[in-house]
Write an enzyme that holds these catalytic residues in place. Structure first.
Site, PDB file in Angstrom:
ATOM      1  N   CYS A 353       0.836  -1.198   0.000  1.00  0.00           N
ATOM      2  CA  CYS A 353       0.000   0.000   0.000  1.00  0.00           C
ATOM      3  C   CYS A 353       0.878   1.258   0.000  1.00  0.00           C
ATOM      4  O   CYS A 353       1.544   1.522  -0.987  1.00  0.00           O
ATOM      5  CB  CYS A 353      -0.979  -0.029   1.168  1.00  0.00           C
ATOM      6  SG  CYS A 353      -2.404   1.076   0.920  1.00  0.00           S
ATOM      7  N   HIS A 450      -3.766  -5.399   1.098  1.00  0.00           N
ATOM      8  CA  HIS A 450      -3.539  -5.721   2.512  1.00  0.00           C
ATOM      9  C   HIS A 450      -4.057  -7.128   2.802  1.00  0.00           C
ATOM     10  O   HIS A 450      -4.977  -7.618   2.150  1.00  0.00           O
ATOM     11  CB  HIS A 450      -4.312  -4.753   3.408  1.00  0.00           C
ATOM     12  CG  HIS A 450      -3.777  -3.366   3.441  1.00  0.00           C
ATOM     13  ND1 HIS A 450      -2.588  -3.042   4.051  1.00  0.00           N
ATOM     14  CD2 HIS A 450      -4.287  -2.199   2.956  1.00  0.00           C
ATOM     15  CE1 HIS A 450      -2.386  -1.741   3.955  1.00  0.00           C
ATOM     16  NE2 HIS A 450      -3.398  -1.201   3.287  1.00  0.00           N
TER      17      HIS A 450
END
Length: 504
Positions: A353, A450
């Site tokens: 991310c 994630h």
């Protein structure tokens, strides 16, 4: 204007703390599992949570997008874990207000899964009373679908200077007419003073709302501590409701928020050395839990002021709420130089991310979404650039990865668009969709997903590809076993029938 909520039917019980980090979140999770095993439909609720560890909710009050798909909302990771303990899908109504810190005195405010923007603390305190109707509506919706609602307070319930704007502790308890159990933490000492001090700071009406107190995180012989409880009860008049011992399995459950980063747990394994720099405004760091649990992984947190260890096989840059300040922290600690030296030695680098965004040439924030408008030079290890902006992408992923040949699960939770030639070499290809990027030599990689290391097959494939040793660890079963063990311990330590009888 809020839609009418169904009538309330659940009994409810609220746990408030004498301070932050007394263990309220774990207690709610353990009690939720214990009462759910008794056949009750249990639901968690926390009016306001402050955490950069978030989870994608199963619902949203946003309208469907152009493709007809309703976007998801987000809630605190702790409430998602509590929902899991109760056997329910996570809902935006279980944590209607989520604060995601991104400055020393400011946070992104998320209301029922929807970002409201960035608010300095002094402005947010003026906003909070306006959020109470939405909070009450969410509570009523949760209570209408449950037999028992376990309500968690926020921080300490006796912060008198915050009472006028309180939406998560005594003001909420009064609005919802909830009985309150006070939780104190014995591990750090001072539990007597904390409970008696709380009694001194509460008004007469608030004292009457408190049904008793629990001592949490206890180690040692209770017979030695029992006189302290007698003194507390004699002083306050509050009944002593029990002592919950220190739960050794807490490290097998996702951490709630940044307080856990004051004492991050490293992996106990041996083998592949993964170094994780402690970057600014770390977010969703439970991504690392499955790796830390692997016996063939030596996961090491690198604290500010420490160098990245020369023996590291891989440097992992985790998520952050603020990508550009995280890059600043990397340079301030000299980790950018350490990473280049690590690559020259043949090491590997992974970014997740915001960590993925940092690996590119630049990060642009023209609208000042994460701080002052501007741009910051990235590490230049992937041929990409990122512009922060647009709608936040919140989506759960369950797909086959054509590159690894394994099933991948996880979620995306980010703002910003990444572009560049580096995307032509994707890290993953999920049901035909390219995800992330890999450098030409294959030693630098990253993506937005994630939670992907929680997929056992993918984690084993990836560890093997990194030169490590994979095990037969079933991460989901490990979390479930920890929740059951927590519930078992609370069944032993506390009188759950007596606690349930307090709910109304």
């Amino acid at each position: 204007m809020l839609d009418p909520a169904p009538p309330r039917r659940a009994r409810s019980l609220m746990l408030q703390g004498t301070s932050s980090d007394v263990g309220k979140s774990l207690l709610v999770a353990g009690l939720a599992r214990a009462y759910a095993r008794r056949g009750l439909k249990v639901a968690p609720f926390k009016a306001q949570n402050m955490s950069n560890n978030a989870a994608v909710a199963a619902d949203s009050d946003l309208p469907p997008g152009p493709d007809g798909t309703a976007p998801k909302g987000e809630i605190g990771r702790a409430q998602a874990l509590q929902a899991q303990a109760a056997g329910l899908p996570p809902s935006i109504h279980m944590n209607p207000v989520l604060l995601k810190p991104q400055a020393m005195v400011g946070s992104q405010v998320v209301l029922r899964g929807r970002p409201l923007g960035n608010w300095p603390a002094r402005h947010y305190h003026k906003l909070k009373p306006q959020l109470l109707p939405a909070v009450m509506d969410s509570f009523n919706r949760v209570a209408a679908e449950a037999d028992l609602v376990l309500v968690e307070g926020a921080g300490a319930g006796t912060e008198t200077y915050l009472r006028k704007s309180d939406i998560a502790n005594m003001r909420f308890a009064e609005a919802a007419d909830l009985p309150v159990v006070l939780v104190t933490d014995n591990d750090r000492g001072g539990a007597m003073a904390a409970v008696v001090g709380s009694w001194c700071l509460h008004s007469e009406a608030e004292r009457a709302r408190i049904a008793g107190y629990l001592v949490n995180k206890f180690r040692g012989y209770f017979s030695l501590y029992e006189p302290a409880c007698e003194t507390i009860t004699a002083t306050t008049g509050w009944p002593f409701l029990g002592v919950a011992r220190w739960f050794e399995g807490a490290g097998r459950l996702p951490a709630e928020d940044a307080l856990a980063l004051e004492r991050p747990a490293s992996g106990a394994g041996q083998g592949l050395v993964i170094a994780v720099p402690h970057i600014a405004r770390m977010a969703n760091f439970d991504d690392l839990d499955p790796l830390s649990a692997e016996p063939g992984v030596d996961l090491r947190w690198v604290r500010p002021g420490e160098p990245i260890p020369a023996e590291a096989d891989l440097v992992l840059l985790p998520g952050s709420k603020t990508t550009r300040p995280a890059l600043d922290s990397i340079r301030a600690n000299g980790w950018d130089i350490d990473i280049l030296a690590h690559l020259r030695r043949g090491g590997r680098v992974l970014g997740i991310c915001a960590g993925f965004q940092m690996l590119g040439h630049r990060v642009h924030d023209p609208e000042g979404i994460e701080g002052p408008p501007g741009e910051t030079e990235g590490l230049g290890l992937l041929d990409i650039e990122t512009t922060i902006g647009g709608d936040k992408r919140l989506v759960e992923i369950a797909a086959e990865d054509a590159i690894s040949g394994t099933r991948v699960t996880g979620y995306e939770m980010h703002m910003g668009v990444t572009r560049g030639p580096g995307l032509e070499r994707p890290w993953l290809r999920l049901d035909g969709r390219a995800e992330g990027a890999v450098s030409a030599d294959g030693r630098v990689m990253g993506g937005y997903l994630h939670g992907l290391f929680g997929a056992d097959g993918f984690r084993r494939h990836w560890l093997t590809a990194m030169g490590g040793r994979a095990s037969g660890l079933d991460h989901a079963a490990r979390v479930e076993a920890a929740l059951d063990a927590l519930a078992d311990q609370l069944e032993h330590d506390l009188d759950l029938d007596a606690l349930l009888a307090l709910a109304r």
